[in-house]
Scaffold this motif. Structure first.
Motif, PDB file in Angstrom:
ATOM      1  N   SER A   1      33.835  17.085   3.610  1.00  0.00           N
ATOM      2  CA  SER A   1      34.040  17.433   5.028  1.00  0.00           C
ATOM      3  C   SER A   1      32.849  16.984   5.872  1.00  0.00           C
ATOM      4  O   SER A   1      33.017  16.567   7.024  1.00  0.00           O
ATOM      5  CB  SER A   1      34.264  18.943   5.176  1.00  0.00           C
ATOM      6  OG  SER A   1      33.101  19.674   4.844  1.00  0.00           O
ATOM      7  N   LYS A   2      31.650  17.038   5.307  1.00  0.00           N
ATOM      8  CA  LYS A   2      30.462  16.574   6.019  1.00  0.00           C
ATOM      9  C   LYS A   2      30.530  15.062   6.241  1.00  0.00           C
ATOM     10  O   LYS A   2      30.171  14.551   7.309  1.00  0.00           O
ATOM     11  CB  LYS A   2      29.209  16.922   5.217  1.00  0.00           C
ATOM     12  CG  LYS A   2      28.889  18.404   5.142  1.00  0.00           C
ATOM     13  CD  LYS A   2      28.352  18.937   6.461  1.00  0.00           C
ATOM     14  CE  LYS A   2      27.834  20.364   6.308  1.00  0.00           C
ATOM     15  NZ  LYS A   2      27.291  20.892   7.596  1.00  0.00           N
ATOM     16  N   VAL A   3      31.007  14.344   5.228  1.00  0.00           N
ATOM     17  CA  VAL A   3      31.073  12.886   5.306  1.00  0.00           C
ATOM     18  C   VAL A   3      32.093  12.424   6.340  1.00  0.00           C
ATOM     19  O   VAL A   3      31.844  11.475   7.097  1.00  0.00           O
ATOM     20  CB  VAL A   3      31.414  12.286   3.918  1.00  0.00           C
ATOM     21  CG1 VAL A   3      31.679  10.787   4.035  1.00  0.00           C
ATOM     22  CG2 VAL A   3      30.282  12.549   2.949  1.00  0.00           C
ATOM     23  N   ILE A   4      33.254  13.084   6.401  1.00  0.00           N
ATOM     24  CA  ILE A   4      34.336  12.642   7.298  1.00  0.00           C
ATOM     25  C   ILE A   4      34.334  13.370   8.640  1.00  0.00           C
ATOM     26  O   ILE A   4      35.215  13.169   9.467  1.00  0.00           O
ATOM     27  CB  ILE A   4      35.710  12.817   6.632  1.00  0.00           C
ATOM     28  CG1 ILE A   4      36.000  14.300   6.340  1.00  0.00           C
ATOM     29  CG2 ILE A   4      35.791  11.996   5.355  1.00  0.00           C
ATOM     30  CD1 ILE A   4      37.359  14.549   5.701  1.00  0.00           C
ATOM     31  N   GLY A   5      33.335  14.232   8.873  1.00  0.00           N
ATOM     32  CA  GLY A   5      33.214  14.908  10.160  1.00  0.00           C
ATOM     33  C   GLY A   5      34.197  16.038  10.382  1.00  0.00           C
ATOM     34  O   GLY A   5      34.611  16.309  11.514  1.00  0.00           O
ATOM     35  N   LEU A   6      34.584  16.718   9.313  1.00  0.00           N
ATOM     36  CA  LEU A   6      35.523  17.841   9.398  1.00  0.00           C
ATOM     37  C   LEU A   6      34.750  19.145   9.306  1.00  0.00           C
ATOM     38  O   LEU A   6      33.720  19.232   8.634  1.00  0.00           O
ATOM     39  CB  LEU A   6      36.525  17.749   8.251  1.00  0.00           C
ATOM     40  CG  LEU A   6      37.682  18.752   8.234  1.00  0.00           C
ATOM     41  CD1 LEU A   6      38.645  18.472   9.384  1.00  0.00           C
ATOM     42  CD2 LEU A   6      38.431  18.685   6.898  1.00  0.00           C
ATOM     43  N   ASN A   7      35.233  20.169   9.996  1.00  0.00           N
ATOM     44  CA  ASN A   7      34.613  21.488   9.911  1.00  0.00           C
ATOM     45  C   ASN A   7      34.561  21.922   8.443  1.00  0.00           C
ATOM     46  O   ASN A   7      35.587  21.916   7.760  1.00  0.00           O
ATOM     47  CB  ASN A   7      35.427  22.496  10.733  1.00  0.00           C
ATOM     48  CG  ASN A   7      34.747  23.851  10.850  1.00  0.00           C
ATOM     49  OD1 ASN A   7      34.225  24.391   9.880  1.00  0.00           O
ATOM     50  ND2 ASN A   7      34.767  24.413  12.040  1.00  0.00           N
ATOM     51  N   PRO A   8      33.381  22.308   7.933  1.00  0.00           N
ATOM     52  CA  PRO A   8      33.278  22.701   6.516  1.00  0.00           C
ATOM     53  C   PRO A   8      34.223  23.828   6.125  1.00  0.00           C
ATOM     54  O   PRO A   8      34.660  23.902   4.971  1.00  0.00           O
ATOM     55  CB  PRO A   8      31.812  23.142   6.383  1.00  0.00           C
ATOM     56  CG  PRO A   8      31.097  22.404   7.459  1.00  0.00           C
ATOM     57  CD  PRO A   8      32.073  22.326   8.597  1.00  0.00           C
ATOM     58  N   LEU A   9      34.557  24.706   7.076  1.00  0.00           N
ATOM     59  CA  LEU A   9      35.489  25.785   6.773  1.00  0.00           C
ATOM     60  C   LEU A   9      36.882  25.227   6.484  1.00  0.00           C
ATOM     61  O   LEU A   9      37.610  25.755   5.643  1.00  0.00           O
ATOM     62  CB  LEU A   9      35.551  26.784   7.930  1.00  0.00           C
ATOM     63  CG  LEU A   9      34.264  27.580   8.192  1.00  0.00           C
ATOM     64  CD1 LEU A   9      34.404  28.440   9.437  1.00  0.00           C
ATOM     65  CD2 LEU A   9      33.926  28.449   6.981  1.00  0.00           C
ATOM     66  N   LEU A  10      37.256  24.141   7.167  1.00  0.00           N
ATOM     67  CA  LEU A  10      38.530  23.490   6.865  1.00  0.00           C
ATOM     68  C   LEU A  10      38.443  22.767   5.522  1.00  0.00           C
ATOM     69  O   LEU A  10      39.437  22.663   4.800  1.00  0.00           O
ATOM     70  CB  LEU A  10      38.890  22.508   7.975  1.00  0.00           C
ATOM     71  CG  LEU A  10      39.136  23.119   9.359  1.00  0.00           C
ATOM     72  CD1 LEU A  10      39.502  22.044  10.374  1.00  0.00           C
ATOM     73  CD2 LEU A  10      40.207  24.193   9.299  1.00  0.00           C
ATOM     74  N   GLY A  11      37.240  22.286   5.202  1.00  0.00           N
ATOM     75  CA  GLY A  11      37.030  21.709   3.884  1.00  0.00           C
ATOM     76  C   GLY A  11      37.250  22.737   2.794  1.00  0.00           C
ATOM     77  O   GLY A  11      37.842  22.442   1.744  1.00  0.00           O
ATOM     78  N   LEU A  12      36.803  23.972   3.029  1.00  0.00           N
ATOM     79  CA  LEU A  12      37.018  25.056   2.072  1.00  0.00           C
ATOM     80  C   LEU A  12      38.500  25.394   1.958  1.00  0.00           C
ATOM     81  O   LEU A  12      38.994  25.719   0.880  1.00  0.00           O
ATOM     82  CB  LEU A  12      36.242  26.302   2.486  1.00  0.00           C
ATOM     83  CG  LEU A  12      34.722  26.241   2.324  1.00  0.00           C
ATOM     84  CD1 LEU A  12      34.078  27.515   2.883  1.00  0.00           C
ATOM     85  CD2 LEU A  12      34.340  26.060   0.860  1.00  0.00           C
ATOM     86  N   GLN A  13      39.214  25.325   3.080  1.00  0.00           N
ATOM     87  CA  GLN A  13      40.649  25.594   3.053  1.00  0.00           C
ATOM     88  C   GLN A  13      41.395  24.582   2.202  1.00  0.00           C
ATOM     89  O   GLN A  13      42.424  24.894   1.598  1.00  0.00           O
ATOM     90  CB  GLN A  13      41.224  25.574   4.484  1.00  0.00           C
ATOM     91  CG  GLN A  13      41.089  26.881   5.238  1.00  0.00           C
ATOM     92  CD  GLN A  13      41.990  27.968   4.689  1.00  0.00           C
ATOM     93  OE1 GLN A  13      41.720  28.542   3.633  1.00  0.00           O
ATOM     94  NE2 GLN A  13      43.048  28.287   5.408  1.00  0.00           N
TER      95      GLN A  13
END
Length: 416
Positions: A138-150
């Motif tokens: 999520s950090k690499v693609i610019g996504l909110n880390p919380l959405l990465g956790l989802q």
């Protein structure tokens, strides 16, 4: 004409540009599920690759069915849906009750404490790896880390239920549309786990030349005579499962009210089944093993058919981009984890390969995926009692304890 259509479902005409919807009532829904079951078994029976790689039959036909329904919706003609919520819940809970009913104290002693520890460690390690990978991507693609956790352990190991629970929490913490993304990821995870688990386990079995133990058989097949089901015993067994399922509700209530732990309802049924089995054995009562096993397999097939045939692929399109990148990463992780971690931790034998298939099943979606993968594998390569009775239930219990706690702790680090 509308009065005739109303017998089969509910038609809602589209207004202001909205698409017309038609929802089949529950009996028609069950009829379509039956078609999915028949079609899936026919397709697998005529496909050597599907049998070789142990793809569950309802998954094959269910995906085909849901794609057809999604294409019809995509044309703008009509949006077709099915009344399956209560039926899916019933099937899942009765199925896991039957799984728990096979979990006797004798089985735990036979499995040994070391295997139980390895299963628990592997479950916690996988959940941790999934979330670390999700946050990193999520950090690499610019996504909110919380959405990465989802898109990680919330939807993968936790399934749609955990993703739905943490969605509103992450939204309050600043992650917009966390519920939608989590449910979509969980839906794709269910499909992913069913498609990956069998081939990975089959690869391990063939690579290492593993064989099942011919003396290891299902309980119902251990006697020299083939068990015959009769009406009276089947009715008694079915009534027994319904009664034990009701007893699972107070257990679910207690577990679900433990702070920071989110428990699905089927865990209560699973515990109730295990407790009832051991109490009945201790009192030398008839446990109706052949009948309960028949009920178990029937409800698993029906549950998988209902879940896959009601997947709406059109709802996944808006979140397919960044979510897809993370899910591809999770798919690669779970396959490598199964080959290099699970298989080795579980003992590098035939049972370890079967449990690896189960590990990939629940690690990508749900406990039902785990048992579906294991059943398809054992139908092709041979039975393994500990893998069937111990692994799915024990791994899911560990997951439902560790996963919500870890998600809460690591998610709070990215709270907006």
């Amino acid at each position: 004409m509308e009065s005739i259509i109303s017998y089969f479902g509910t038609l809602t005409p589209g207004v202001d540009g909205a698409i017309t919807t038609y929802k089949f009532e529950y009996l028609c829904t069950l009829g379509f599920a039956a078609i999915v079951i028949f079609a899936g078994r026919a397709i697998v029976a005529h496909s050597a690759p599907l049998r070789k790689y142990a793809i569950p039959a309802p998954v094959v036909s269910g995906i085909i069915f849901s794609i057809i329904i999604s294409i019809i919706k995509g044309t703008g003609a009509v949006s077709i849906s099915f009344d399956a919520t209560i039926t899916k819940d019933l099937c899942q809970n009765l199925f896991f009750l039957c799984v728990g009913f096979g979990f006797s104290a004798k089985m735990l002693q036979k499995a040994g404490g070391r295997l139980c520890v390895m299963i628990a460690l592997a479950a916690c390690l996988l959940i941790t790896c999934q979330d670390v990978l999700g946050i990193a991507l999520s950090k690499v693609i610019g996504l909110n880390p919380l959405l990465g956790l989802q898109c990680s352990s919330a939807a993968m190991s936790g399934g749609v239920g955990t993703a739905s629970t943490f969605g509103p929490i992450f939204e309050e913490w600043g992650a917009a549309d966390a519920t939608t993304i989590g449910v979509a990821a969980g839906t794709l995870g269910n499909i992913m786990g069913s498609l990956i688990g069998g081939p990975v386990a089959a690869f391990l079995i063939m690579r290492h030349g593993l064989k099942s133990d011919p003396n290891d058989k299902p309980e119902a097949a251990k006697s020299s005579t083939k068990p015959e089901l009769d009406n009276t015993r089947m009715i008694h067994a079915f009534a027994l499962t319904l009664f034990i399922a009701a007893l699972g509700m107070p257990i679910y209530c207690i577990l679900d009210n433990i702070p920071m732990i989110e428990m699905p309802k089927f865990i209560g049924c699973l515990f109730a089944g295990a407790i009832a089995r051991n109490v009945m054995e201790a009192n030398s009562m008839d446990t109706y093993v052949p009948e309960v096993e028949a009920i178990e397999h029937m409800f698993l097939e029906l549950y998988l058919a209902l879940v896959l045939m009601t997947t709406d692929f059109t709802k996944l399109a808006p979140v397919a981009g960044q979510m897809g990148i993370i899910l591809v990463g999770q798919a690669i992780l779970i396959a490598l984890f199964g080959i290099f971690v699970s298989f080795n931790m579980f003992g590098r034998d035939y049972g370890a390969a079967i449990m690896t298939g189960g590990n990939i099943g629940w690690g990508c979606g749900s406990g039902s995926n785990a048992v579906a993968n294991e059943k398809a594998l054992m139908d092709q390569y041979g039975w393994h009692t500990i893998a069937w009775v111990l692994y799915p239930s024990f791994a899911v219990i560990i997951d439902d304890i560790y996963n919500p706690i870890f998600l809460s702790v690591i998610g709070s680090l990215f709270r907006g």
